[in-house]
Write a protein that holds these residues in place. Structure first.
Motif, PDB file in Angstrom:
ATOM      1  N   THR A  46      27.741  58.727  -3.474  1.00  0.00           N
ATOM      2  CA  THR A  46      26.309  58.568  -3.188  1.00  0.00           C
ATOM      3  C   THR A  46      25.940  57.093  -3.048  1.00  0.00           C
ATOM      4  OG1 THR A  46      25.824  58.689  -5.556  1.00  0.00           O
ATOM      5  CG2 THR A  46      25.550  60.712  -4.280  1.00  0.00           C
ATOM      6  N   LEU A  47      26.553  56.241  -3.857  1.00  0.00           N
ATOM      7  CA  LEU A  47      26.259  54.814  -3.770  1.00  0.00           C
ATOM      8  C   LEU A  47      26.683  54.264  -2.403  1.00  0.00           C
ATOM      9  CD1 LEU A  47      25.122  52.416  -5.387  1.00  0.00           C
ATOM     10  CD2 LEU A  47      27.434  51.902  -6.122  1.00  0.00           C
ATOM     11  N   GLY A  48      27.893  54.639  -1.983  1.00  0.00           N
ATOM     12  CA  GLY A  48      28.380  54.219  -0.672  1.00  0.00           C
ATOM     13  C   GLY A  48      27.520  54.777   0.453  1.00  0.00           C
ATOM     14  N   LEU A  49      27.184  56.049   0.324  1.00  0.00           N
ATOM     15  CA  LEU A  49      26.378  56.718   1.352  1.00  0.00           C
ATOM     16  C   LEU A  49      25.012  56.048   1.494  1.00  0.00           C
ATOM     17  CD1 LEU A  49      26.390  59.174   3.284  1.00  0.00           C
ATOM     18  CD2 LEU A  49      25.353  60.513   1.443  1.00  0.00           C
ATOM     19  N   LEU A  50      24.411  55.700   0.372  1.00  0.00           N
ATOM     20  CA  LEU A  50      23.090  55.070   0.419  1.00  0.00           C
ATOM     21  C   LEU A  50      23.137  53.750   1.185  1.00  0.00           C
ATOM     22  CD1 LEU A  50      21.660  55.732  -3.170  1.00  0.00           C
ATOM     23  CD2 LEU A  50      20.790  56.634  -1.012  1.00  0.00           C
ATOM     24  N   GLN A  51      24.148  52.920   0.894  1.00  0.00           N
ATOM     25  CA  GLN A  51      24.229  51.621   1.582  1.00  0.00           C
ATOM     26  C   GLN A  51      24.421  51.807   3.074  1.00  0.00           C
ATOM     27  OE1 GLN A  51      23.584  48.816  -0.142  1.00  0.00           O
ATOM     28  NE2 GLN A  51      23.339  50.168  -1.882  1.00  0.00           N
ATOM     29  N   ALA A  52      25.286  52.753   3.454  1.00  0.00           N
ATOM     30  CA  ALA A  52      25.521  53.006   4.876  1.00  0.00           C
ATOM     31  C   ALA A  52      24.252  53.520   5.546  1.00  0.00           C
ATOM     32  CB  ALA A  52      26.653  54.022   5.043  1.00  0.00           C
ATOM     33  N   LEU A  53      23.521  54.380   4.848  1.00  0.00           N
ATOM     34  CA  LEU A  53      22.300  54.943   5.424  1.00  0.00           C
ATOM     35  C   LEU A  53      21.205  53.895   5.581  1.00  0.00           C
ATOM     36  CD1 LEU A  53      22.249  58.374   3.570  1.00  0.00           C
ATOM     37  CD2 LEU A  53      22.417  58.053   6.044  1.00  0.00           C
ATOM     38  N   TYR A  54      21.132  52.966   4.641  1.00  0.00           N
ATOM     39  CA  TYR A  54      20.152  51.884   4.781  1.00  0.00           C
ATOM     40  C   TYR A  54      20.464  51.065   6.043  1.00  0.00           C
ATOM     41  CZ  TYR A  54      17.598  52.442   0.383  1.00  0.00           C
ATOM     42  OH  TYR A  54      16.780  52.906  -0.610  1.00  0.00           O
ATOM     43  N   ALA A  55      21.744  50.834   6.289  1.00  0.00           N
ATOM     44  CA  ALA A  55      22.122  50.105   7.509  1.00  0.00           C
ATOM     45  C   ALA A  55      21.722  50.913   8.749  1.00  0.00           C
ATOM     46  CB  ALA A  55      23.625  49.824   7.502  1.00  0.00           C
ATOM     47  N   LEU A  56      21.902  52.234   8.692  1.00  0.00           N
ATOM     48  CA  LEU A  56      21.551  53.077   9.839  1.00  0.00           C
ATOM     49  C   LEU A  56      20.038  53.148  10.045  1.00  0.00           C
ATOM     50  CD1 LEU A  56      24.131  56.009   9.486  1.00  0.00           C
ATOM     51  CD2 LEU A  56      24.192  54.056  11.050  1.00  0.00           C
ATOM     52  N   VAL A  57      19.285  53.141   8.948  1.00  0.00           N
ATOM     53  CA  VAL A  57      17.813  53.109   9.071  1.00  0.00           C
ATOM     54  C   VAL A  57      17.396  51.873   9.857  1.00  0.00           C
ATOM     55  CG1 VAL A  57      15.661  52.725   7.775  1.00  0.00           C
ATOM     56  CG2 VAL A  57      17.258  54.494   7.034  1.00  0.00           C
ATOM     57  N   GLY A  58      17.976  50.733   9.490  1.00  0.00           N
ATOM     58  CA  GLY A  58      17.662  49.495  10.198  1.00  0.00           C
ATOM     59  C   GLY A  58      18.109  49.562  11.650  1.00  0.00           C
ATOM     60  N   ALA A  59      19.307  50.096  11.862  1.00  0.00           N
ATOM     61  CA  ALA A  59      19.867  50.144  13.213  1.00  0.00           C
ATOM     62  C   ALA A  59      19.018  51.002  14.145  1.00  0.00           C
ATOM     63  CB  ALA A  59      21.298  50.689  13.158  1.00  0.00           C
ATOM     64  N   GLU A  60      18.365  52.016  13.615  1.00  0.00           N
ATOM     65  CA  GLU A  60      17.549  52.901  14.452  1.00  0.00           C
ATOM     66  C   GLU A  60      16.313  52.196  15.021  1.00  0.00           C
ATOM     67  OE1 GLU A  60      18.042  55.799  15.613  1.00  0.00           O
ATOM     68  OE2 GLU A  60      19.795  56.481  14.501  1.00  0.00           O
ATOM     69  N   ALA A  61      16.009  51.003  14.482  1.00  0.00           N
ATOM     70  CA  ALA A  61      14.882  50.237  15.023  1.00  0.00           C
ATOM     71  C   ALA A  61      15.248  49.600  16.360  1.00  0.00           C
ATOM     72  CB  ALA A  61      14.454  49.163  14.036  1.00  0.00           C
ATOM     73  N   GLY A  62      16.549  49.564  16.624  1.00  0.00           N
ATOM     74  CA  GLY A  62      16.996  49.012  17.903  1.00  0.00           C
ATOM     75  C   GLY A  62      17.937  49.999  18.574  1.00  0.00           C
ATOM     76  N   ARG A  63      19.103  49.498  18.962  1.00  0.00           N
ATOM     77  CA  ARG A  63      20.079  50.372  19.618  1.00  0.00           C
ATOM     78  C   ARG A  63      21.307  50.504  18.717  1.00  0.00           C
ATOM     79  NH1 ARG A  63      24.393  49.773  22.926  1.00  0.00           N
ATOM     80  NH2 ARG A  63      24.242  47.497  22.762  1.00  0.00           N
ATOM     81  N   LEU A  64      21.566  51.720  18.297  1.00  0.00           N
ATOM     82  CA  LEU A  64      22.729  51.971  17.447  1.00  0.00           C
ATOM     83  C   LEU A  64      23.987  51.843  18.300  1.00  0.00           C
ATOM     84  CD1 LEU A  64      23.833  52.782  14.697  1.00  0.00           C
ATOM     85  CD2 LEU A  64      23.555  55.168  15.339  1.00  0.00           C
ATOM     86  N   SER A  65      24.923  50.997  17.865  1.00  0.00           N
ATOM     87  CA  SER A  65      26.122  50.744  18.650  1.00  0.00           C
ATOM     88  C   SER A  65      27.358  51.016  17.811  1.00  0.00           C
ATOM     89  CB  SER A  65      26.133  49.273  19.098  1.00  0.00           C
ATOM     90  OG  SER A  65      26.142  48.445  17.942  1.00  0.00           O
ATOM     91  N   LEU A  66      28.527  50.944  18.471  1.00  0.00           N
ATOM     92  CA  LEU A  66      29.789  51.161  17.753  1.00  0.00           C
ATOM     93  C   LEU A  66      29.970  50.118  16.660  1.00  0.00           C
ATOM     94  CD1 LEU A  66      32.566  52.525  17.430  1.00  0.00           C
ATOM     95  CD2 LEU A  66      33.439  50.988  19.212  1.00  0.00           C
ATOM     96  N   GLY A  67      29.631  48.863  16.990  1.00  0.00           N
ATOM     97  CA  GLY A  67      29.779  47.784  16.006  1.00  0.00           C
ATOM     98  C   GLY A  67      28.950  48.040  14.759  1.00  0.00           C
TER      99      GLY A  67
END
Lengths: 190, 97
Positions: A46-67
């Motif tokens: 859950t700790l790992g998942l939360l950090q990854a999801l926070y990054a994805l929340v931010g990424a959705e404000a722009g264009r989600l890419s492979l990088g």
């Protein structure tokens, strides 16, 4: 609830699609509060998942890419492994509680190895992100520093895990490494 | 086991609830990811705020859920839960939790 509501409103107004990972974060947070993830591995996941999801929340404000996807994976493995380091750091206090942690279940040595392996995976993912071509050379320089510091820390921790060393290293990772890779992301995408 | 004595004043409890040592990092990750995704400075800053608010809310929810457990025994010494140790916050369900 005030803060959560404020976050919902801002996310909805800025990036409505980000509400998908946002909702998963909230579900995980509620699950943690309800003690649904009490096993050591579930807590680490859950700790790992939360950090990854926070990054994805931010990424959705722009264009989600492979990088960015690779970097979300990097955050996942860094924090998934980081849970082992936190477990060893808190081991003296956790001994007197009923909380289940990785070192209590698997021992300090195996927990340290678990942490080191996950950190290695996260460093590989951070390097792989550069080779997607989405980042400038500045990202590579900062990422190499991030990896070099991280490898030294991982090696130290894997060879002589102790609560005292874990305390110092969690500071290095939270205050130093985390900000370094975020700086690399920002400067590398200018 | 005896209950722990309140150790936080109300302003201090509020400050502790923010968990700045953790929430700032979460907010930075969210903002950096937004900027990397090409969201621009303004939208990235808004997403940073959104990430920070969600993190603060999440940690507060965790504190609220454990407020009765954290008032007793060794957990009181370890967790430093402001919702467990600041009676005024407990009474009011402050921060609308």
């Amino acid at each position: 609830m005030t803060f959560i509501a404020a976050s919902f409103v801002v996310t909805f107004l800025i990036a409505p699609w980000a509400l998908l990972p946002w909702g998963i974060i909230l579900a995980v947070i509620v699950g943690l509060a309800l003690h649904l993830f009490e096993t050591p591995l579930a807590r680490a996941l859950t700790l790992g998942l939360l950090q990854a999801l926070y990054a994805l929340v931010g990424a959705e404000a722009g264009r989600l890419s492979l990088g960015l996807g690779l970097l979300a994976g990097m955050f996942f493995f860094a924090m998934f492994g980081g849970r082992g380091m936190i477990g060893i750091r808190d081991f003296p206090q956790d001994e007197v509680t009923r909380v289940q942690t990785l070192p209590k279940r698997y021992g300090a040595k195996r927990t340290a190895q678990f942490t080191a392996v996950n950190l290695l995976i996260s460093y590989a993912l951070s390097l792989a992100a550069y080779f997607t071509g989405e980042f400038s050379i500045i990202y590579l320089y900062l990422d190499l520093a991030f990896i070099a510091i991280g490898l030294v820390c991982a090696w130290l921790f894997a060879t002589r895990p102790s609560p005292k060393l874990a305390y110092v290293l969690t500071m290095v990772f939270m205050m130093g490494e985390g900000f370094l890779i975020c700086l690399a992301m920002i400067l590398g995408s200018l | 086991m005896p209950e722990s004595k309140p150790r936080f004043s109300k302003p201090m409890a509020f400050f502790w609830l923010l968990r700045l040592n953790r929430t700032v990092m979460v907010a930075t990750i969210t903002g950096a990811a937004a900027f990397t995704a090409g969201a621009g400075v303004a939208r990235s800053l808004w997403m940073t705020l959104a990430g920070w608010c969600l993190a603060v809310g999440g940690f507060s929810l965790d504190f609220y859920a454990d407020r009765d457990l954290d008032i007793r025994g060794p957990r009181a010494e370890i967790r430093h839960n402001p919702l467990a140790t600041a009676p005024s916050l407990r009474r009011q369900g402050w921060l609308s939790l």
